[in-house]
Write an enzyme that holds these catalytic residues in place. Structure first.
Site, PDB file in Angstrom:
ATOM      1  N   LYS A   1       8.702   7.797  -6.223  1.00 19.40           N
ATOM      2  CA  LYS A   1       9.519   8.030  -5.342  1.00 19.40           C
ATOM      3  C   LYS A   1      11.180   7.885  -5.467  1.00 19.40           C
ATOM      4  O   LYS A   1      11.708   7.714  -4.386  1.00 19.40           O
ATOM      5  CB  LYS A   1       8.908   7.679  -3.802  1.00 19.40           C
ATOM      6  CG  LYS A   1       7.557   7.841  -3.536  1.00 19.40           C
ATOM      7  CD  LYS A   1       7.165   7.721  -2.217  1.00 19.40           C
ATOM      8  CE  LYS A   1       6.935   8.942  -1.371  1.00 19.40           C
ATOM      9  NZ  LYS A   1       6.429   8.902  -0.158  1.00 19.40           N
TER      10      LYS A   1
ATOM     11  N   GLY B   1       0.760  -1.250   0.013  1.00 13.76           N
ATOM     12  CA  GLY B   1       0.073  -0.159  -0.020  1.00 13.76           C
ATOM     13  C   GLY B   1       0.880   1.320  -0.070  1.00 13.76           C
ATOM     14  O   GLY B   1       1.924   1.070   0.025  1.00 13.76           O
ATOM     15  N   ASP B   2       0.102   2.490  -0.392  1.00 14.43           N
ATOM     16  CA  ASP B   2       0.940   3.841  -0.087  1.00 14.43           C
ATOM     17  C   ASP B   2       1.898   3.842  -1.185  1.00 14.43           C
ATOM     18  O   ASP B   2       3.027   4.657  -1.022  1.00 14.43           O
ATOM     19  CB  ASP B   2       1.286   4.073   1.124  1.00 14.43           C
ATOM     20  CG  ASP B   2       0.296   3.804   2.308  1.00 14.43           C
ATOM     21  OD1 ASP B   2      -0.826   4.299   1.834  1.00 14.43           O
ATOM     22  OD2 ASP B   2       0.701   3.569   3.391  1.00 14.43           O
TER      23      ASP B   2
ATOM     24  N   GLY C   1      -1.431   8.608  10.183  1.00 13.08           N
ATOM     25  CA  GLY C   1      -0.564   9.491  10.581  1.00 13.08           C
ATOM     26  C   GLY C   1       0.846   8.533  11.221  1.00 13.08           C
ATOM     27  O   GLY C   1       1.694   9.099  11.613  1.00 13.08           O
ATOM     28  N   ARG C   2       0.254   7.333  11.256  1.00 16.79           N
ATOM     29  CA  ARG C   2       1.334   6.274  11.797  1.00 16.79           C
ATOM     30  C   ARG C   2       2.845   6.332  11.010  1.00 16.79           C
ATOM     31  O   ARG C   2       2.717   6.295   9.829  1.00 16.79           O
ATOM     32  CB  ARG C   2       1.076   5.028  11.891  1.00 16.79           C
ATOM     33  CG  ARG C   2      -0.105   4.595  12.840  1.00 16.79           C
ATOM     34  CD  ARG C   2      -0.469   3.306  12.898  1.00 16.79           C
ATOM     35  NE  ARG C   2      -1.237   3.026  11.717  1.00 16.79           N
ATOM     36  CZ  ARG C   2      -1.718   1.646  11.510  1.00 16.79           C
ATOM     37  NH1 ARG C   2      -1.435   0.624  12.389  1.00 16.79           N
ATOM     38  NH2 ARG C   2      -2.327   1.351  10.280  1.00 16.79           N
TER      39      ARG C   2
ATOM     40  N   GLN D   1      -4.961  -0.254  -0.899  1.00 16.96           N
ATOM     41  CA  GLN D   1      -4.042  -1.202  -0.418  1.00 16.96           C
ATOM     42  C   GLN D   1      -3.015  -1.910  -1.289  1.00 16.96           C
ATOM     43  O   GLN D   1      -2.661  -0.931  -2.289  1.00 16.96           O
ATOM     44  CB  GLN D   1      -4.731  -2.396   0.367  1.00 16.96           C
ATOM     45  CG  GLN D   1      -5.400  -2.000   1.685  1.00 16.96           C
ATOM     46  CD  GLN D   1      -6.824  -1.310   1.320  1.00 16.96           C
ATOM     47  OE1 GLN D   1      -7.669  -1.947   0.748  1.00 16.96           O
ATOM     48  NE2 GLN D   1      -7.217  -0.142   1.820  1.00 16.96           N
TER      49      GLN D   1
ATOM     50  N   THR E   1      -5.144  -6.912   4.915  1.00 21.31           N
ATOM     51  CA  THR E   1      -6.392  -6.418   5.082  1.00 21.31           C
ATOM     52  C   THR E   1      -7.512  -7.426   4.692  1.00 21.31           C
ATOM     53  O   THR E   1      -7.326  -8.552   4.230  1.00 21.31           O
ATOM     54  CB  THR E   1      -6.545  -4.793   4.179  1.00 21.31           C
ATOM     55  OG1 THR E   1      -7.733  -4.287   4.616  1.00 21.31           O
ATOM     56  CG2 THR E   1      -6.689  -5.421   2.546  1.00 21.31           C
TER      57      THR E   1
ATOM     58  N   LYS F   1      -0.382   5.267  -5.462  1.00 25.65           N
ATOM     59  CA  LYS F   1      -1.541   5.058  -6.600  1.00 25.65           C
ATOM     60  C   LYS F   1      -2.540   6.197  -6.771  1.00 25.65           C
ATOM     61  O   LYS F   1      -2.631   6.363  -8.068  1.00 25.65           O
ATOM     62  CB  LYS F   1      -2.566   3.819  -6.016  1.00 25.65           C
ATOM     63  CG  LYS F   1      -1.827   2.454  -5.710  1.00 25.65           C
ATOM     64  CD  LYS F   1      -2.591   1.403  -5.150  1.00 25.65           C
ATOM     65  CE  LYS F   1      -3.100   1.888  -3.650  1.00 25.65           C
ATOM     66  NZ  LYS F   1      -1.954   1.867  -2.500  1.00 25.65           N
TER      67      LYS F   1
ATOM     68  N   THR G   1       8.926  11.283  -9.915  1.00 27.92           N
ATOM     69  CA  THR G   1      10.033  12.155  -9.346  1.00 27.92           C
ATOM     70  C   THR G   1       9.682  13.072  -8.417  1.00 27.92           C
ATOM     71  O   THR G   1      10.281  14.020  -8.013  1.00 27.92           O
ATOM     72  CB  THR G   1      10.957  12.767 -10.376  1.00 27.92           C
ATOM     73  OG1 THR G   1      10.199  13.645 -11.321  1.00 27.92           O
ATOM     74  CG2 THR G   1      11.783  11.460 -11.230  1.00 27.92           C
TER      75      THR G   1
ATOM     76  N   ALA H   1      -8.127   3.191   2.939  1.00 28.86           N
ATOM     77  CA  ALA H   1      -7.261   3.894   2.106  1.00 28.86           C
ATOM     78  C   ALA H   1      -7.059   5.260   2.159  1.00 28.86           C
ATOM     79  O   ALA H   1      -7.859   5.818   2.545  1.00 28.86           O
ATOM     80  CB  ALA H   1      -7.731   3.600   0.563  1.00 28.86           C
ATOM     81  N   GLY H   2      -6.006   5.780   1.676  1.00 30.24           N
ATOM     82  CA  GLY H   2      -5.636   6.990   1.561  1.00 30.24           C
ATOM     83  C   GLY H   2      -4.750   7.542   0.333  1.00 30.24           C
ATOM     84  O   GLY H   2      -3.751   7.198   0.371  1.00 30.24           O
ATOM     85  N   HIS H   3      -5.208   7.848  -0.524  1.00 30.88           N
ATOM     86  CA  HIS H   3      -4.980   8.047  -1.887  1.00 30.88           C
ATOM     87  C   HIS H   3      -4.559   9.727  -2.088  1.00 30.88           C
ATOM     88  O   HIS H   3      -5.305  10.282  -2.166  1.00 30.88           O
ATOM     89  CB  HIS H   3      -5.481   7.523  -3.169  1.00 30.88           C
ATOM     90  CG  HIS H   3      -5.859   6.027  -2.939  1.00 30.88           C
ATOM     91  ND1 HIS H   3      -6.540   5.483  -3.714  1.00 30.88           N
ATOM     92  CD2 HIS H   3      -5.305   5.317  -1.966  1.00 30.88           C
ATOM     93  CE1 HIS H   3      -6.384   4.147  -3.529  1.00 30.88           C
ATOM     94  NE2 HIS H   3      -5.785   3.991  -2.534  1.00 30.88           N
ATOM     95  N   THR H   4      -3.124  10.046  -2.364  1.00 34.01           N
ATOM     96  CA  THR H   4      -2.905  11.397  -2.085  1.00 34.01           C
ATOM     97  C   THR H   4      -3.013  11.885  -3.505  1.00 34.01           C
ATOM     98  O   THR H   4      -2.152  11.349  -4.470  1.00 34.01           O
ATOM     99  CB  THR H   4      -1.661  11.773  -1.307  1.00 34.01           C
ATOM    100  OG1 THR H   4      -1.731  11.093  -0.126  1.00 34.01           O
ATOM    101  CG2 THR H   4      -1.322  13.137  -1.211  1.00 34.01           C
TER     102      THR H   4
END
Ligand code: GDP
Ligand code: IMO
Ligand code: MG
Length: 445
Positions: free
Chosen positions: A341, A28-29, A312-313, A234, A249, A32, A424, A55-58
């Protein structure tokens, strides 16, 4: 000659009609959200097929930042339809909050969003259940218990929530059962069932206009020549069947989930693209063979801002794992990888890549099935030279330092999967699309 050009036209047409799954190859993270946002312009519909507000999709667009949880990322593109498929678990309070905050940012949610009548409804008692039994470091959103009720055939679906006559009785009886169960676990926190029922009845009226038979909607759209992008949440190693069970999950995050989680048959999905970080991260408990527990791990966390976008973990950080990626490619059938990244590795002198595992005296290339197996393997690393040059924002492959290109070529040759796109930075334009790649052909050429 005539026949050849006819075939070509046909192939081009099939290619242009491709419906594509975009999913995470790791835990995950992977980025995506950024990639789905980038590509959603080429599609008519963007559909989520599993998970919930875990989920947290930025997505970063200029100085605006969105973190999408339940609502597909495609909602940010005006005019695109965003579908919450039957495979999701929907917490209506979380959904309405997300809708409100997006509408506050001038996103036309009510004009673009459709919610499956067959998606399952998450209730506050699912969070209570999670407190009783949770042992793996979940997001504490009640996701697992809601899927447990679905598999146990006692869940309520969006269509049940909308049934004004039957819903009160169904909810009261379930709430009573859950209260007895909670008591037997010594949980004293009382659920005010009638208050929750009223709240959910109000939620129902707010979402009613958006609810649809989304399998029908999607299949009709495909039949009419529209293109669908399936947005995974995920990642492969968190998949209920194929991940590092039980540290996973509770849904099908792999490519097969796109079909069961939307009602679009596998024959109508033509391609799968995976997103992976240039290194690896994991949030919560569970085996992570390439975890870097030293300063280098801390350095990545800091440079990559590796803190959960939902809870925030701090994310656990480590190195790219080739056997894991080969496994993910096999399970999902992806032919192109987006590596994100890359800029986070800019300051490292050397970059370890795990190329195999050592188990006792033997070297293995496959991921063990059990936790004890996964915990007893040691990664075998090859160290590649770092580039120690800023790559943030580079958008042409030729502009990457040679060591960065060598690193990516090395990953390609080891995994056997092309790297068609490189990220990038978090912004749309901080992206390299490799010309001539399957990725470029699928979306841009
Ligand atoms: P998702 O759950 O897979 O959508 O990923 P998240 O949004 O949870 O986490 C990815 C984070 O990395 C977000 O903060 C993105 O803005 C950020 N991001 C995505 N791609 C890049 C990249 O290439 N470089 C950097 N530095 N950040 C990125
Ligand atoms: P996106 O879509 C990273 C992890 C949790 C925990 C495990 C089970 O943003 O990539 P759950 O609450 O789902 O029952 O928790 O799965 N997890 C994620 N990790 N990204 C996610 O989503 C995640 N969703 C769940 O940390 O280890
Ligand atoms: Mg995320």
């Amino acid at each position: 000659m005539k026949r050849a050009s006819k075939t070509l036209r046909y192939n081009e047409r099939v290619w242009a009609m491709k419906n594509v799954v975009i999913l995470g190859a790791q835990w995950g993270d992977e980025g995506k959200g950024k990639i789905v946002d980038l590509l959603s312009d080429h599609f008519d519909i963007i559909a989520r097929y599993q998970g919930g507000h875990n989920a947290g999709h930025t997505v970063k667009i200029g100085d605006r930042k969105f973190v999408l949880k339940l609502i597909p990322t495609g909602i940010l593109r005006p005019g695109k339809r965003a579908v919450i498929g039957n495979g999701l678990v929907v917490d209506p309070a979380a959904l309405l909050n997300e809708m409100k905050s997006l509408e506050g940012a001038s996103v036309n949610v009510s004009g673009q969003l459709s919610i499956s009548d067959r998606a399952h409804v998450l209730f506050p008692y699912h969070r209570t259940m999670e407190k009783m039994l949770e042992a793996i470091g979940t997001t504490s959103r009640g996701i697992g218990p809601c899927y447990e009720d679905k598999a146990g055939r006692r869940g309520l679906r969006i269509a049940d929530l909308l049934d004004r006559e039957r819903f009160p009785r169904q909810f009261d009886s379930l709430a009573k059962e859950k209260a007895t169960l909670a008591k037997s676990f010594g949980i004293t926190e009382e659920l005010d069932a009638s208050r929750v029922r009223c709240e959910y009845e109000q939620f129902a009226e707010k979402i009613r206009p958006l609810v649809a038979d989304t399998a029908r909607l999607l299949n009709d759209a495909i039949a009419a020549g529209k293109r669908v992008l399936f947005e995974g949440a995920q990642g492969t190693m968190l998949d209920l069947d194929h991940g590092t069970y039980p540290f996973v999950t509770s849904s099908s995050a792999t490519a097969g989930g796109a079909s069961t989680g939307t009602g679009v048959p596998p024959t109508k999905i033509q391609a799968v693209v995976a997103v992976a970080k240039a290194y690896a991260t994991r949030v919560g408990g569970g085996p992570f063979a390439t975890e870097a527990l030293d300063d280098m791990g801390d350095q990545i966390r800091e440079r990559g801002n590796e803190f959960g976008s939902v809870t925030g973990r701090p994310r656990r950080c480590g190195w790219f794992d080739v056997p894991l990626m080969r496994y993910a490619a096999m399970i999902n059938g992806f032919e192109s990888l987006v590596v994100t990244k890359v800029d986070v590795l800019d300051e490292l002198d050397k970059i370890p890549v795990c190329v195999a595992y050592r188990h006792g005296r033997t070297q293995i290339n496959e991921m063990p099935a059990t936790i004890s197996g996964l915990e007893s393997i040691e990664p075998v690393y090859e160290c590649l030279p770092g580039w120690r040059t800023p790559t943030g924002g580079i958008s042409r492959y030729e502009d990457l330092p040679v060591q960065a290109r060598d690193y990516l070529t090395y990953l390609e040759s080891r995994t056997g999967v092309e790297i068609g796109c490189i990220s990038t930075g978090p912004e749309r334009n901080q992206t390299i699309v490799r010309s001539g790649s399957k990725f470029a052909k699928l979306f841009f050429e």
